[in-house]
Design an enzyme around this catalytic site. Structure first.
Site, PDB file in Angstrom:
ATOM      1  N   GLY A  54       3.502   6.963   7.633  1.00 43.84           N
ATOM      2  CA  GLY A  54       4.829   7.093   7.050  1.00 43.84           C
ATOM      3  C   GLY A  54       5.765   5.984   7.479  1.00 43.84           C
ATOM      4  O   GLY A  54       6.777   5.729   6.842  1.00 43.84           O
ATOM      5  N   ASN A  55       5.429   5.281   8.583  1.00 40.60           N
ATOM      6  CA  ASN A  55       6.230   4.142   9.038  1.00 40.60           C
ATOM      7  C   ASN A  55       5.937   2.875   8.237  1.00 40.60           C
ATOM      8  O   ASN A  55       6.658   1.883   8.367  1.00 40.60           O
ATOM      9  CB  ASN A  55       5.971   3.841  10.519  1.00 40.60           C
ATOM     10  CG  ASN A  55       6.858   4.637  11.448  1.00 40.60           C
ATOM     11  OD1 ASN A  55       6.381   5.451  12.225  1.00 40.60           O
ATOM     12  ND2 ASN A  55       8.161   4.408  11.369  1.00 40.60           N
ATOM     13  N   SER A  56       4.886   2.885   7.440  1.00 39.97           N
ATOM     14  CA  SER A  56       4.519   1.690   6.690  1.00 39.97           C
ATOM     15  C   SER A  56       5.690   1.163   5.874  1.00 39.97           C
ATOM     16  O   SER A  56       6.353   1.916   5.161  1.00 39.97           O
ATOM     17  CB  SER A  56       3.359   2.001   5.740  1.00 39.97           C
ATOM     18  OG  SER A  56       2.149   2.040   6.416  1.00 39.97           O
ATOM     19  N   GLY A  80     -10.376 -24.590  -3.378  1.00 42.24           N
ATOM     20  CA  GLY A  80     -11.699 -24.247  -3.894  1.00 42.24           C
ATOM     21  C   GLY A  80     -12.817 -24.585  -2.943  1.00 42.24           C
ATOM     22  O   GLY A  80     -13.892 -25.046  -3.357  1.00 42.24           O
ATOM     23  N   ASP A 109       0.125  -7.609   1.723  1.00 39.73           N
ATOM     24  CA  ASP A 109       0.484  -6.186   1.691  1.00 39.73           C
ATOM     25  C   ASP A 109       1.995  -5.993   1.666  1.00 39.73           C
ATOM     26  O   ASP A 109       2.543  -5.165   2.399  1.00 39.73           O
ATOM     27  CB  ASP A 109      -0.119  -5.452   2.880  1.00 39.73           C
ATOM     28  CG  ASP A 109      -0.077  -3.928   2.706  1.00 39.73           C
ATOM     29  OD1 ASP A 109       0.169  -3.467   1.574  1.00 39.73           O
ATOM     30  OD2 ASP A 109      -0.285  -3.213   3.700  1.00 39.73           O
ATOM     31  N   HIS A 139       0.814  -1.215   0.000  1.00 41.73           N
ATOM     32  CA  HIS A 139       0.000   0.000   0.000  1.00 41.73           C
ATOM     33  C   HIS A 139       0.853   1.273   0.000  1.00 41.73           C
ATOM     34  O   HIS A 139       0.325   2.361  -0.205  1.00 41.73           O
ATOM     35  CB  HIS A 139      -0.986   0.001   1.178  1.00 41.73           C
ATOM     36  CG  HIS A 139      -0.378   0.303   2.517  1.00 41.73           C
ATOM     37  ND1 HIS A 139      -0.003  -0.679   3.409  1.00 41.73           N
ATOM     38  CD2 HIS A 139      -0.091   1.477   3.134  1.00 41.73           C
ATOM     39  CE1 HIS A 139       0.476  -0.128   4.508  1.00 41.73           C
ATOM     40  NE2 HIS A 139       0.438   1.192   4.371  1.00 41.73           N
TER      41      HIS A 139
END
Length: 374
Positions: A226-228, A284, A154, A124
């Site tokens: 901002g630490n992501s 499935g 992510d 992200h």
């Protein structure tokens, strides 16, 4: 925004108290304490336990920070807002074609895992960026190429071209991390640049509703927008997590941050490095936890089987309870999903199935997880 550590929605279990709710609660706590003190006889104070010195993170920070990077992104998005006075006029088309694309800037964090210039961050953070710039702690800026991304965990892998070998940090084992251990979070909060914060591991195995592979490390080390994508280090300077999300009513640190564990991230990053994408095993089936009451046999009960799926071809049915995979017992649906997801497509697994009170073994050839699978 793609540039910030994601804040969990207010519907998450730990609902934050408002200022109005918090004050009476604090007052009740203090009053109860005073009452209990007044009602109790005075006793000699217990001897204080000897405490070891608090850790000094200065040497650790100096050693690892050169490999922590700031990430700036430049992306485009189509703007559908047309001024009311232009709607229905020939100028509406001109606006959409010539002025309908706007550039957006954001910032995040990452860390170098290879001297040749491989950088790990959150998916992200980079999003649909048309341009990514990686900045080292000494101010050196380098354009970065997105090697691959994985939306379900992510995670993203970038590559920069450097003239010389770059400092890098090693992976550590998140499985050996214990609640209460000291950790150091590094990154680029609010775009300020290289910043370190310290704390402890508050919990492990947190499920926060981010996806089917939720297994987060919770920490009270300050993590802010901002630490992501920044690393969470143990005291040996090993990356045990990637800072990903926070729970906060203010979108700033409230002492509840979440990091993707390194044991999960490392396999994903290796696939991105090798193939540029992540391929996961798939059966499935739709499943739910089975045997949640104390003392009951636990497993995953099938609630639905997709047509022409690997499970359908193997003869699995609604109501079947899956209790083991290749002899390894499962304690719920998430255990099954994670075990199948790391199985290479095309490989055959042995499922232990309880059907109508009878236990049997079923061989299933694992398929490739389609992009649309939940």
């Amino acid at each position: 925004m793609p540039s910030i550590c994601r804040s969990l929605p207010s519907a998450s279990p730990a609902k934050p108290a408002t200022a109005g709710e918090g004050r009476p609660a604090s007052r009740r706590f203090v009053l109860a304490g005073v009452a209990s003190l007044l009602a109790s006889p005075l006793l000699p104070a217990a001897p204080a336990r000897a405490r070891g010195p608090l850790p000094d993170f200065a040497d650790l920070a100096e050693r690892v920070m050169p490999a922590v990077v700031n990430i700036a992104v430049l992306s485009e998005q189509t703007t559908t807002q047309v001024p009311p006075e232009l709607r229905g006029t020939p100028f509406e088309r001109y606006f959409r074609e010539r002025r309908g694309r706007q550039q957006m800037q954001g910032a995040g964090s990452g860390f170098i895992i290879d001297a040749t210039g491989l950088v790990v961050t959150n998916n992200h953070v980079v999003g649909n960026a048309s341009r990514v710039i990686v900045s080292l702690q000494d101010g050196t800026e380098m354009p970065a190429r997105v090697v691959g991304t994985d939306d379900l965990t992510d995670l993203a892998l970038l590559r920069v071209e450097a003239r010389a070998s770059l400092p890098f940090v090693p992976w550590g084992s998140s499985a050996s991390t214990r609640v209460g251990q000291w950790v150091l979070a590094c990154g680029n909060p609010f775009g300020l640049g290289g910043t370190v914060t310290s704390g402890i591991v508050s919990a492990r195995g947190r499920e926060i509703g981010a996806g089917p592979f939720d297994d987060f490390i919770q920490t009270d080390a300050a993590i802010n927008p901002g630490n992501s994508g920044g690393p969470l280090f143990n005291t040996d300077g090993e990356v045990i997590g990637i800072n990903t999300a926070i729970f906060s009513p203010t979108n700033a640190s409230a002492g509840i941050g979440f990091a993707t564990p390194s044991d999960l991230a490392r396999g994903v990053i290796e696939q991105l490095r090798r193939d540029g994408r992540v391929e996961r095993g798939w059966l499935g089936i739709a499943v739910q936890d089975y045997g949640t009451e104390p003392g009951a046999r636990r497993g995953a009960q099938i609630q639905g089987v997709e047509r022409n799926s690997p499970a359908a071809r193997a003869g699995l049915r609604n109501g079947d309870v899956l209790v083991a995979l290749n002899g390894e017992r499962m304690d719920g649906s998430r255990t099954l999903i994670r075990a199948v997801s790391i199985t290479p497509p095309g490989q055959t697994v042995r499922l232990t199935v309880v059907r109508d009170g009878r236990q049997q073994e079923v061989a299933v050839q694992v398929g490739r997880r389609p992009p649309s699978a939940s």
